[in-house]
Enzyme design. Structure first.
Site, PDB file in Angstrom:
ATOM      1  N   ASP A 147      -0.235   0.356  13.650  1.00 24.58           N
ATOM      2  CA  ASP A 147       0.594   1.555  14.335  1.00 24.58           C
ATOM      3  C   ASP A 147       0.964   1.436  15.686  1.00 24.58           C
ATOM      4  OD1 ASP A 147      -2.157   1.665  15.655  1.00 24.58           O
ATOM      5  OD2 ASP A 147      -2.797   2.462  13.709  1.00 24.58           O
TER       6      ASP A 147
ATOM      7  N   TYR B 178     -12.543  10.274  11.346  1.00 29.18           N
ATOM      8  CA  TYR B 178     -13.040   9.024  10.477  1.00 29.18           C
ATOM      9  C   TYR B 178     -14.271   9.496   9.658  1.00 29.18           C
ATOM     10  CZ  TYR B 178     -10.021   5.339  12.639  1.00 29.18           C
ATOM     11  OH  TYR B 178      -8.903   4.486  13.098  1.00 29.18           O
TER      12      TYR B 178
ATOM     13  N   TYR C 161     -10.717   5.165  19.214  1.00 30.37           N
ATOM     14  CA  TYR C 161     -10.837   3.972  18.245  1.00 30.37           C
ATOM     15  C   TYR C 161      -9.948   2.864  19.202  1.00 30.37           C
ATOM     16  CZ  TYR C 161      -9.757   0.490  14.696  1.00 30.37           C
ATOM     17  OH  TYR C 161      -9.549  -0.596  14.106  1.00 30.37           O
TER      18      TYR C 161
ATOM     19  N   GLN D 298       0.858  -1.284   0.033  1.00 29.66           N
ATOM     20  CA  GLN D 298      -0.062  -0.065   0.013  1.00 29.66           C
ATOM     21  C   GLN D 298       0.979   1.262  -0.019  1.00 29.66           C
ATOM     22  OE1 GLN D 298      -2.177  -1.131   3.566  1.00 29.66           O
ATOM     23  NE2 GLN D 298      -0.568  -1.410   4.450  1.00 29.66           N
TER      24      GLN D 298
ATOM     25  N   ASP E 211      -7.816  -5.192  13.934  1.00 31.33           N
ATOM     26  CA  ASP E 211      -7.702  -3.959  13.591  1.00 31.33           C
ATOM     27  C   ASP E 211      -7.213  -3.639  12.166  1.00 31.33           C
ATOM     28  OD1 ASP E 211      -7.407  -1.108  13.814  1.00 31.33           O
ATOM     29  OD2 ASP E 211      -5.410  -1.343  14.909  1.00 31.33           O
TER      30      ASP E 211
ATOM     31  N   SER F 242      -7.281  -2.070   8.169  1.00 33.29           N
ATOM     32  CA  SER F 242      -7.697  -1.026   7.253  1.00 33.29           C
ATOM     33  C   SER F 242      -9.271  -1.145   6.632  1.00 33.29           C
ATOM     34  CB  SER F 242      -6.646  -0.686   6.253  1.00 33.29           C
ATOM     35  OG  SER F 242      -5.465  -1.661   6.370  1.00 33.29           O
ATOM     36  N   ASP F 243      -9.509  -0.283   5.883  1.00 34.85           N
ATOM     37  CA  ASP F 243     -10.720  -0.304   5.526  1.00 34.85           C
ATOM     38  C   ASP F 243     -10.552  -1.211   4.288  1.00 34.85           C
ATOM     39  OD1 ASP F 243     -12.725   1.223   6.583  1.00 34.85           O
ATOM     40  OD2 ASP F 243     -11.596   3.063   6.034  1.00 34.85           O
TER      41      ASP F 243
HETATM   42  N1  SAM Z   1      -7.282   2.168  12.840  1.00 36.66           N
HETATM   43  C1  SAM Z   1      -7.177   2.016  11.458  1.00 36.66           C
HETATM   44  C2  SAM Z   1      -8.571   1.980  10.881  1.00 36.66           C
HETATM   45  O1  SAM Z   1      -9.786   1.680  11.358  1.00 36.66           O
HETATM   46  O2  SAM Z   1      -8.453   2.811  10.019  1.00 36.66           O
HETATM   47  C3  SAM Z   1      -6.571   0.741  11.285  1.00 36.66           C
HETATM   48  C4  SAM Z   1      -5.157   0.773  11.683  1.00 36.66           C
HETATM   49  S1  SAM Z   1      -3.886  -0.369  11.401  1.00 36.66           S
HETATM   50  C5  SAM Z   1      -2.739   0.852  10.523  1.00 36.66           C
HETATM   51  C6  SAM Z   1      -4.518  -1.307   9.746  1.00 36.66           C
HETATM   52  C7  SAM Z   1      -3.500  -2.049   9.227  1.00 36.66           C
HETATM   53  O3  SAM Z   1      -3.993  -3.280   8.887  1.00 36.66           O
HETATM   54  C8  SAM Z   1      -2.616  -1.542   8.283  1.00 36.66           C
HETATM   55  O4  SAM Z   1      -1.326  -1.392   9.045  1.00 36.66           O
HETATM   56  C9  SAM Z   1      -2.344  -2.856   7.433  1.00 36.66           C
HETATM   57  O5  SAM Z   1      -1.177  -2.984   6.753  1.00 36.66           O
HETATM   58  C10 SAM Z   1      -2.986  -4.109   8.192  1.00 36.66           C
HETATM   59  N2  SAM Z   1      -3.579  -5.185   7.313  1.00 36.66           N
HETATM   60  C11 SAM Z   1      -4.160  -5.037   6.207  1.00 36.66           C
HETATM   61  N3  SAM Z   1      -4.631  -6.255   5.764  1.00 36.66           N
HETATM   62  C12 SAM Z   1      -3.881  -7.204   6.733  1.00 36.66           C
HETATM   63  C13 SAM Z   1      -3.866  -8.485   6.614  1.00 36.66           C
HETATM   64  N4  SAM Z   1      -4.556  -9.202   5.684  1.00 36.66           N
HETATM   65  N5  SAM Z   1      -3.087  -9.112   7.688  1.00 36.66           N
HETATM   66  C14 SAM Z   1      -2.417  -8.398   8.506  1.00 36.66           C
HETATM   67  N6  SAM Z   1      -2.686  -7.096   8.669  1.00 36.66           N
HETATM   68  C15 SAM Z   1      -3.285  -6.475   7.622  1.00 36.66           C
END
Ligand code: SAM
Length: 296
Positions: free
Chosen positions: A103, A240, A78, A48, A172, A174-175
């Site tokens: 994070d 958000y 959150y 990403q 936790d 991402s979208d």
């Molecule tokens: N609080 C945030 C939100 O609701 O937008 C989300 C925070 S956190 C940064 C989301 C993390 O999920 C990202 O760092 C991303 O790399 C991770 N992620 C996405 N897909 C994933 C997967 N299949 N396995 C593990 N981590 C994943």
């Protein structure tokens, strides 16, 4: 898994005249803007587009594929809610899994719970962890916990090899774009079920009711395929979309009460979560209550 970064999306394209605008098809026709003081980091990882900025009014912000993940000013809402809704509802959450959360903010909260003896975090993107440690230490301090085993990998794949192991699993994510698409599917909830102990509780980031209602409904249905007890809670997060985020909280034991906190946790000095907030978070406005009730 969609692992190919989308070449057309660059976070830098979304900064114009000193303002970052969160433009996405996930919330058509609207966008939140943050005034940028300084771009601290920008690079495309294997998964990403990763951007860290300092803003005039919300502190530092992490932005992935053009979507705000967290800002210094309001991340506590959150992180505390996604951690303490399931930890607060579980009678004895000793072993926890976090999927995503690069994070470190959710790890910071999970580490605080006195019952938690050990927790594992599986984050797919090492660059997010690295840059959060460098620029977002107020969240990334979660990675310093001695209770934590940090795995860089795909949460979906990780769970295939871990069965009946966790009391609580927090997604936790991402979208649902890029690497996170799989974390909302029916098969993902099937994996969560097998990775949980029989009295386990899960909590997943589950979008916002205002602009994501069809997605929220589909995610609840996907979860209901595997979990007999599924609840939906909300909290307010100003940066958000629509100022709100939802949490899907579910259990394998249909008699467990997820909507009340079992642990007072006053000594933890939390800023958003409390037993009263836990209970109130499940009370939805009449229109949305009706929309979600029809699913059951
Ligand atoms: N609080 C945030 C939100 O609701 O937008 C989300 C925070 S956190 C940064 C989301 C993390 O999920 C990202 O760092 C991303 O790399 C991770 N992620 C996405 N897909 C994933 C997967 N299949 N396995 C593990 N981590 C994943």
């Amino acid at each position: 898994l969609s692992r190919e970064p989308e070449a057309s999306v660059s976070n830098m394209d979304l900064i114009r005249a000193g303002w970052f605008s969160e433009v996405s098809d996930l919330w058509p026709g609207q966008s939140l803007s943050l005034k940028v003081k300084e771009v601290l980091f920008h690079q495309r990882s294997l998964y990403q587009d990763v951007l860290v900025v300092d803003t005039t009014n919300h502190g530092k912000a992490l932005i992935l594929d053009g979507i705000i993940q967290c800002t210094e000013s309001d991340e506590f809402s959150y992180q505390e809610m996604i951690a303490f809704l399931p930890l607060g509802a579980h009678p004895n959450p000793q072993k926890v899994l976090i999927v995503g959360g690069g994070d470190g903010g959710v790890a910071r909260e999970v580490a605080k719970h006195p019952a938690v003896e050990q927790f594992v975090q599986v984050e797919i993107d090492a660059l997010v962890i690295e840059q959060s440690k460098k620029h977002l230490p107020f969240m990334a301090k979660g990675f310093e916990s001695r209770k934590l085993t940090l795995v860089v990998g795909d949460g979906f794949e990780y769970m295939k090899n871990h069965q009946r192991e966790f009391d609580v699993i927090i997604t936790d994510s991402s979208d649902p774009v890029g690497p996170a698409v799989n974390l909302f599917t029916e098969s993902y909830f099937g994996l969560l079920k097998t990775a949980l102990k029989p009295n386990g509780v899960i909590c997943s980031q589950a979008g916002t009711l205002w602009s994501d209602l069809p997605h929220v409904k589909q995610t609840i249905r996907n979860c209901q395929t595997h979990f007999p007890l599924v609840e939906y809670a909300v909290s307010s997060v100003p940066t958000y979309p629509n100022g709100q985020i939802g949490y899907l909280v579910a259990a394998l034991d249909p008699d467990l009460d997820l909507t009340h906190a079992r642990h007072p946790l006053e000594e933890l000095g939390l800023r958003y979560y409390s037993p009263e907030v836990h209970q109130a978070a499940f009370v939805l406005p009449a229109h949305f209550k009706k929309e979600l009730a029809n699913l059951k």
